[in-house]
Scaffold this motif. Structure first.
Motif, mmCIF file in Angstrom:
data_model
loop_
_atom_site.group_PDB
_atom_site.id
_atom_site.type_symbol
_atom_site.label_atom_id
_atom_site.label_comp_id
_atom_site.label_asym_id
_atom_site.label_seq_id
_atom_site.Cartn_x
_atom_site.Cartn_y
_atom_site.Cartn_z
ATOM 1 N N HIS A 20 0.842 -1.206 0.000
ATOM 2 C CA HIS A 20 0.000 0.000 0.000
ATOM 3 C C HIS A 20 0.875 1.253 0.000
ATOM 4 O O HIS A 20 0.863 2.033 0.943
ATOM 5 N N GLU A 21 1.627 1.443 -1.044
ATOM 6 C CA GLU A 21 2.565 2.560 -1.101
ATOM 7 C C GLU A 21 2.048 3.743 -1.911
ATOM 8 O O GLU A 21 2.768 4.702 -2.135
ATOM 9 N N LEU A 22 0.807 3.645 -2.381
ATOM 10 C CA LEU A 22 0.260 4.693 -3.250
ATOM 11 C C LEU A 22 -1.131 5.113 -2.783
ATOM 12 O O LEU A 22 -1.891 4.308 -2.235
ATOM 13 N N ILE A 23 -1.444 6.393 -2.992
ATOM 14 C CA ILE A 23 -2.832 6.861 -2.871
ATOM 15 C C ILE A 23 -3.399 6.837 -4.287
ATOM 16 O O ILE A 23 -2.875 7.504 -5.187
ATOM 17 N N ARG A 24 -4.440 6.028 -4.485
ATOM 18 C CA ARG A 24 -5.004 5.876 -5.841
ATOM 19 C C ARG A 24 -6.326 6.638 -5.946
ATOM 20 O O ARG A 24 -7.234 6.450 -5.147
ATOM 21 N N VAL A 25 -6.396 7.502 -6.949
ATOM 22 C CA VAL A 25 -7.627 8.250 -7.238
ATOM 23 C C VAL A 25 -8.075 7.843 -8.633
ATOM 24 O O VAL A 25 -7.293 7.905 -9.585
ATOM 25 N N HIS A 26 -9.331 7.413 -8.737
ATOM 26 C CA HIS A 26 -9.823 7.000 -10.060
ATOM 27 C C HIS A 26 -11.194 7.629 -10.307
ATOM 28 O O HIS A 26 -12.109 7.496 -9.506
ATOM 29 N N GLY A 27 -11.312 8.357 -11.409
ATOM 30 C CA GLY A 27 -12.598 8.929 -11.814
ATOM 31 C C GLY A 27 -13.100 10.060 -10.927
ATOM 32 O O GLY A 27 -14.279 10.097 -10.567
ATOM 33 N N ALA A 28 -12.227 11.012 -10.581
ATOM 34 C CA ALA A 28 -12.637 12.159 -9.750
ATOM 35 C C ALA A 28 -13.351 13.195 -10.612
ATOM 36 O O ALA A 28 -12.835 13.601 -11.655
ATOM 37 N N ARG A 29 -14.545 13.620 -10.146
ATOM 38 C CA ARG A 29 -15.365 14.568 -10.922
ATOM 39 C C ARG A 29 -15.849 15.739 -10.066
ATOM 40 O O ARG A 29 -16.888 16.342 -10.354
ATOM 41 N N VAL A 30 -15.134 16.084 -9.014
ATOM 42 C CA VAL A 30 -15.518 17.200 -8.139
ATOM 43 C C VAL A 30 -15.287 18.524 -8.867
ATOM 44 O O VAL A 30 -14.234 18.727 -9.476
ATOM 45 N N ASN A 31 -16.268 19.431 -8.801
ATOM 46 C CA ASN A 31 -16.202 20.738 -9.485
ATOM 47 C C ASN A 31 -15.851 20.553 -10.961
ATOM 48 O O ASN A 31 -16.593 19.912 -11.687
ATOM 49 N N ASN A 32 -14.676 21.077 -11.400
ATOM 50 C CA ASN A 32 -14.375 21.006 -12.842
ATOM 51 C C ASN A 32 -13.500 19.815 -13.225
ATOM 52 O O ASN A 32 -13.044 19.725 -14.373
ATOM 53 N N LEU A 33 -13.227 18.878 -12.303
ATOM 54 C CA LEU A 33 -12.378 17.717 -12.619
ATOM 55 C C LEU A 33 -13.091 16.807 -13.615
ATOM 56 O O LEU A 33 -14.283 16.520 -13.474
ATOM 57 N N LYS A 34 -12.339 16.348 -14.615
ATOM 58 C CA LYS A 34 -12.920 15.529 -15.691
ATOM 59 C C LYS A 34 -12.408 14.090 -15.592
ATOM 60 O O LYS A 34 -11.434 13.721 -16.256
ATOM 61 N N ASP A 35 -13.053 13.302 -14.732
ATOM 62 C CA ASP A 35 -12.676 11.892 -14.555
ATOM 63 C C ASP A 35 -11.179 11.723 -14.338
ATOM 64 O O ASP A 35 -10.520 10.922 -15.013
ATOM 65 N N VAL A 36 -10.640 12.476 -13.397
ATOM 66 C CA VAL A 36 -9.195 12.445 -13.145
ATOM 67 C C VAL A 36 -8.801 11.153 -12.430
ATOM 68 O O VAL A 36 -9.435 10.756 -11.444
ATOM 69 N N SER A 37 -7.757 10.503 -12.932
ATOM 70 C CA SER A 37 -7.215 9.286 -12.303
ATOM 71 C C SER A 37 -5.709 9.458 -12.145
ATOM 72 O O SER A 37 -4.999 9.687 -13.133
ATOM 73 N N ILE A 38 -5.220 9.362 -10.898
ATOM 74 C CA ILE A 38 -3.776 9.484 -10.641
ATOM 75 C C ILE A 38 -3.362 8.564 -9.503
ATOM 76 O O ILE A 38 -4.198 8.090 -8.729
ATOM 77 N N GLU A 39 -2.053 8.310 -9.414
ATOM 78 C CA GLU A 39 -1.473 7.568 -8.297
ATOM 79 C C GLU A 39 -0.407 8.447 -7.653
ATOM 80 O O GLU A 39 0.505 8.912 -8.329
ATOM 81 N N ILE A 40 -0.573 8.694 -6.350
ATOM 82 C CA ILE A 40 0.339 9.589 -5.623
ATOM 83 C C ILE A 40 1.192 8.763 -4.672
ATOM 84 O O ILE A 40 0.642 8.006 -3.856
ATOM 85 N N PRO A 41 2.522 8.864 -4.748
ATOM 86 C CA PRO A 41 3.372 8.076 -3.850
ATOM 87 C C PRO A 41 3.256 8.542 -2.399
ATOM 88 O O PRO A 41 3.225 9.741 -2.130
ATOM 89 N N LYS A 42 3.181 7.578 -1.489
ATOM 90 C CA LYS A 42 3.147 7.915 -0.062
ATOM 91 C C LYS A 42 4.553 8.203 0.442
ATOM 92 O O LYS A 42 5.542 7.772 -0.144
ATOM 93 N N ARG A 43 4.625 8.924 1.560
ATOM 94 C CA ARG A 43 5.884 9.298 2.223
ATOM 95 C C ARG A 43 6.806 10.078 1.281
ATOM 96 O O ARG A 43 8.020 9.955 1.333
ATOM 97 N N ARG A 44 6.195 10.825 0.404
ATOM 98 C CA ARG A 44 6.928 11.685 -0.518
ATOM 99 C C ARG A 44 6.272 13.064 -0.508
ATOM 100 O O ARG A 44 5.154 13.238 -0.051
ATOM 101 N N LEU A 45 6.989 14.049 -1.046
ATOM 102 C CA LEU A 45 6.460 15.405 -1.136
ATOM 103 C C LEU A 45 5.955 15.612 -2.557
ATOM 104 O O LEU A 45 6.746 15.640 -3.507
ATOM 105 N N THR A 46 4.633 15.700 -2.708
ATOM 106 C CA THR A 46 4.022 15.877 -4.024
ATOM 107 C C THR A 46 3.469 17.290 -4.142
ATOM 108 O O THR A 46 2.711 17.741 -3.275
ATOM 109 N N VAL A 47 3.866 17.993 -5.193
ATOM 110 C CA VAL A 47 3.391 19.360 -5.430
ATOM 111 C C VAL A 47 2.394 19.347 -6.583
ATOM 112 O O VAL A 47 2.639 18.739 -7.623
ATOM 113 N N PHE A 48 1.258 20.018 -6.378
ATOM 114 C CA PHE A 48 0.219 20.127 -7.402
ATOM 115 C C PHE A 48 0.281 21.531 -7.993
ATOM 116 O O PHE A 48 0.199 22.528 -7.264
ATOM 117 N N THR A 49 0.449 21.599 -9.301
ATOM 118 C CA THR A 49 0.604 22.890 -9.978
ATOM 119 C C THR A 49 -0.483 23.051 -11.044
ATOM 120 O O THR A 49 -1.253 22.127 -11.309
#
Length: 797
Positions: A20-49
């Protein structure tokens, strides 16, 4: 033996828990998100731009962090959940690998007059315990030093049943609190100018009240006074008898019946104090704040000298220091004082207190004092104050979520913030950061870039990977990541000067400075050096000065760009005139509202402690208006179709032809000017990002008449590409004959300025002095101040 060694040497099979080393997001549609699917590594510094409005906050805060909080809330009993906010599940197909989320956002902290930096961070609580143990003379428990606890006492007979007999006993009690009885722990007292509340030449029936929001048909205000029976509503107020005037101004709360309805009558003075003066002035709407500033004068409480504390609380001292003195000290100085205290009986307390104060200094807030009201903190200061409690935390495997932690930071302080974020990551935590500054993006282990545009043109992941990959990726963020504004070859000549003499607000040390007019002036310096104190204390209040501060715009789901900017007003009137009906029909908050959903466009179903359900109203299909209202047209469109337009489409629509409407077009022009052409006119304000709200506010203030514009960190929440557009807007304002004064940390704005006023050299009592004034080129050439060094590095890199 050899067999055992061979077995030990074999690599063990991977444990199931390590998968379980990843945060998995599949099909996010909140506000203007268009079925966003990503995998974010845990215990790391992730920047969203991504550009402002591209969906960063929707993904990080409204999807990942919101679901984590919802799942934690569900672990509590149904009884406890009934007292907690009911959170709906975000619109997303799959969310896996979530850990506990701790959100450190830019929301202003509580603006209650009694809320201070000390009370918000528990430092006051520790100081109160310290003084209750070591203070001489001893006056009581820690609450004897609290300005939130009043001293009270009472006595009386108590009747009890004991062994079948009724017994009466005399009981007494007393509570020793630290609250100043004169100002009730606020530090200020107020005096109300009655002439600003009513016109005494008129009767109440004639509309004597001049208080904002007090309408003649309001049950809770005007009608209660008019029909209470305590005074004659048809008599001019100046002709009231002594008893009528006493009842009118000071009567205690009394139950009255008005047309069969039970209401509470209360004298005007206490009613105004409860309605307006119990709130922090900075959190009020602009027109309410203007009324309070006209009607009320606030002065330092003469009894406690502004400390909020009673004389008894101030009499107890450790050495020569009482608790009020300690709270008034600069935090960096207070840390030194605590370090010198050596008392074994309170050693654990002293260590905890010292560590917390050191965290303030480490995070760049050592210039604050504990008695600073939280309502006066900037968004960046508030966010860093919230970080204090997490710095020394022993928790690991937690997800920390930050919203632009570098806001309000001088380039000199950004490295310090980067170190803190990396420290949290290195303790085994997942750190998610929404950020625009290249210096902060550079330290990311993983980058998620959203776009390609804003609003409906965004909501997609356009890049995922390393910082180097982002540079080469060709996205808008990647293209602008290494952007550097160059110094202008020539600067504008000032047309005059605004003289400031002997400025001594807060930490300013009697500054004399001439602020050039007719040019773009940047006021710079480290956080806490006195920039806002100089400009807001000496310039903002003058005639002809339009000040745009950092206070966030407020609004419910019913508020939208059309209502906030005043755009809806001319549109409603145009619809009414074209169709021969009332303008109120074209407001979803008034007569034109759909009766089924009351103009909300959605129906809410309350499910007690479970998340409520929100469904589109079947009767109006989410359009918010009655069907009969939508039969009326202007320029071939009904009101719901107009509100569904983007700003850019509406600007074109109202520009010419039968729909030509100059009043609306002027407002839309300003919205396009600040880069909000993609917003829908009827889009709820609650769905806008921080950067979008900042620019919406700027567009509204641009309508005000004034020769001098003061902007407080206008780059807040802006993408690198948006900063370029902002500079163009500032240039257009100056070229139109305005004077623009910008309080700013962004080097691109500094480089673009015609004149720089740099304060410092440090923060708090180490700042407050003028360390440079001149052109950006001279500042870079001299490299004599911290700002000069960083600007030189920026333009030469």
């Amino acid at each position: 033996m050899s067999k055992a060694t061979r077995k030990d040497a074999q690599s063990p099979a991977p444990h199931a828990a390590d998968s379980h080393e990843l945060i998995r997001v599949h099909g996010a549609r909140v506000n203007n998100l268009k079925d966003v699917s990503i995998e974010i590594p845990k215990r790391r510094l992730t920047v969203f731009t991504g550009v402002s409005g591209s969906g960063k906050s929707s993904l990080v805060f409204n999807t990942i962090a919101a679901e984590s909080q919802r799942l934690i809330n569900e672990t509590y009993s149904a009884f406890l959940q009934g007292f907690m906010p009911a959170l709906a599940r975000p619109e997303v197909d799959v969310l896996e690998g979530l850990t506990t989320a701790i959100i450190v956002d830019q929301q202003r902290m509580g603006s209650d007059p009694r809320s201070t930096v000390g009370t918000a961070t528990d430092v006051n609580a520790m100081l109160r315990i310290l003084f209750s143990r070591l203070g001489k003379p001893h006056i009581g428990s820690p609450q004897a030093f609290s300005f939130n606890v009043a001293s009270i006492s009472g006595a009386g007979a108590v009747t009890m049943e004991r062994a079948g007999r009724t017994i009466k006993e005399r009981r007494s009690f007393s509570v020793t609190g630290g609250m100043c009885p004169r100002c009730e722990g606020r530090g200020t007292i107020n005096d109300i100018d009655l002439s600003q509340l009513y016109d005494d030449s008129k009767s109440i029936a004639e509309g004597a009240f001049t208080i904002p929001g007090w309408k003649s048909d309001s049950w809770w205000t005007v009608r209660t006074y008019a029909e209470s029976g305590f005074l004659d509503p048809n008599k001019p107020i100046r002709k009231f008898t002594k008893k009528e005037m006493q009842d009118f101004l000071y009567r205690e709360p009394t139950k009255v019946k008005v047309e069969g309805v039970n209401l509470t009558y209360e004298g005007l003075i206490p009613k105004i104090q409860k309605s307006f003066l119990s709130k922090d002035k900075e959190s009020m709407q602009p027109h309410i704040r203007a009324f309070v500033e006209r009607a009320v004068t606030f002065t330092t409480c003469p009894d406690c000298d502004g400390t909020r504390l009673s004389e008894t609380a101030r009499s107890s001292k450790i050495g020569r220091m009482n608790i009020a003195d300690a709270c008034a000290m600069q935090i960096s100085d207070l840390a030194e004082w605590v370090r010198e205290l050596a008392e074994p009986s309170v050693a654990p307390l002293l260590k905890a207190l010292h560590d917390t104060l050191d965290s303030f200094v480490e995070i760049g807030l050592g210039y604050l004092s504990l008695d600073r009201p939280t309502g006066t903190l900037s968004g960046g200061e508030a966010q860093r104050t919230k970080m204090i409690r997490h710095l020394g935390s022993s928790l690991t495997d937690v997800t920390y979520v930050f919203d632009e932690p570098t806001i309000g930071l001088h380039p000199h302080d950004i490295q310090r913030m980067n170190n803190l974020l990396q420290r949290l990551r290195d303790k085994g935590n997942t750190v998610l950061v929404v950020e625009h500054k290249p210096e902060a993006i550079a330290i990311a282990d993983h980058v998620v870039d959203l776009g390609p545009g804003a609003g409906t043109k965004g909501g997609e992941v356009v890049f995922e990977g390393t910082v180097e990959g982002l540079r080469a990726g060709g996205t808008l963020t990647g293209q602008h990541l290494d952007d550097r504004a160059s110094l202008k070859p020539s600067v504008r000549k000032p047309s005059g000067a605004l003289e400031v003499r002997g400025a001594d607000t807060h930490n300013l040390q009697g500054i004399d400075v001439d602020i050039p007019l007719g040019v773009l002036v940047a006021v710079t310096g480290v956080a806490g050096s006195g920039k806002s104190s100089l400009i807001h204390g000496s310039v903002s209040g003058q005639d002809g000065v339009v000040a745009v501060d950092q206070a966030p715009i407020r609004g419910s789901r019913r508020s939208n760009p059309a209502t906030y900017t005043g755009l809806l007003e001319p549109i409603r009137k145009a619809f009414a005139k074209a169709n021969g009906v009332k303008p109120a029909l074209f407001s979803a908050n008034s007569e034109g509202a759909c009766p089924n959903c009351n103009g909300a466009g959605v129906i809410y179903t309350d499910l007690a402690m479970m998340a409520g359900i929100e469904t589109t109203c079947e009767e109006c299909e989410g359009k918010r208006f009655q069907a009969s209202v939508l039969e009326h047209h202007f320029g071939g469109k009904d009101i719901s179709e107009v509100l569904a337009m983007s700003v850019a489409e509406a600007e074109e629509f109202f520009a010419e032809g039968e729909a030509r409407l100059p009043a609306a077009h002027k407002i839309l022009d300003r919205l396009v000017d600040v880069g909000l052409g993609y917003l829908r006119l009827g889009q709820p304000l609650t769905t806008l990002s921080g950067g979008e709200r900042q620019r919406l506010k700027l567009a509204t203030h641009m309508a005000e008449k004034g020769g001098v514009y003061v902007l407080d960190e206008p780059t807040t929440g802006l993408h690198l590409a948006d900063v370029e557009q902002l500079l163009g807007l500032l240039d257009r304002l100056v070229d139109a004959g305005k004077s623009v004064i910008v309080i700013e940390h962004h080097q691109a704005v500094m480089a673009h300025a015609d004149w720089i006023i740099d304060l410092g050299p440090g923060a708090g009592h180490d700042g407050g002095r003028l360390v440079f004034e001149g052109t950006p080129a001279d500042l870079v050439a001299a490299r004599a101040t911290l700002t000069g060094e960083h600007l030189a590095d920026y333009v030469h890199s």
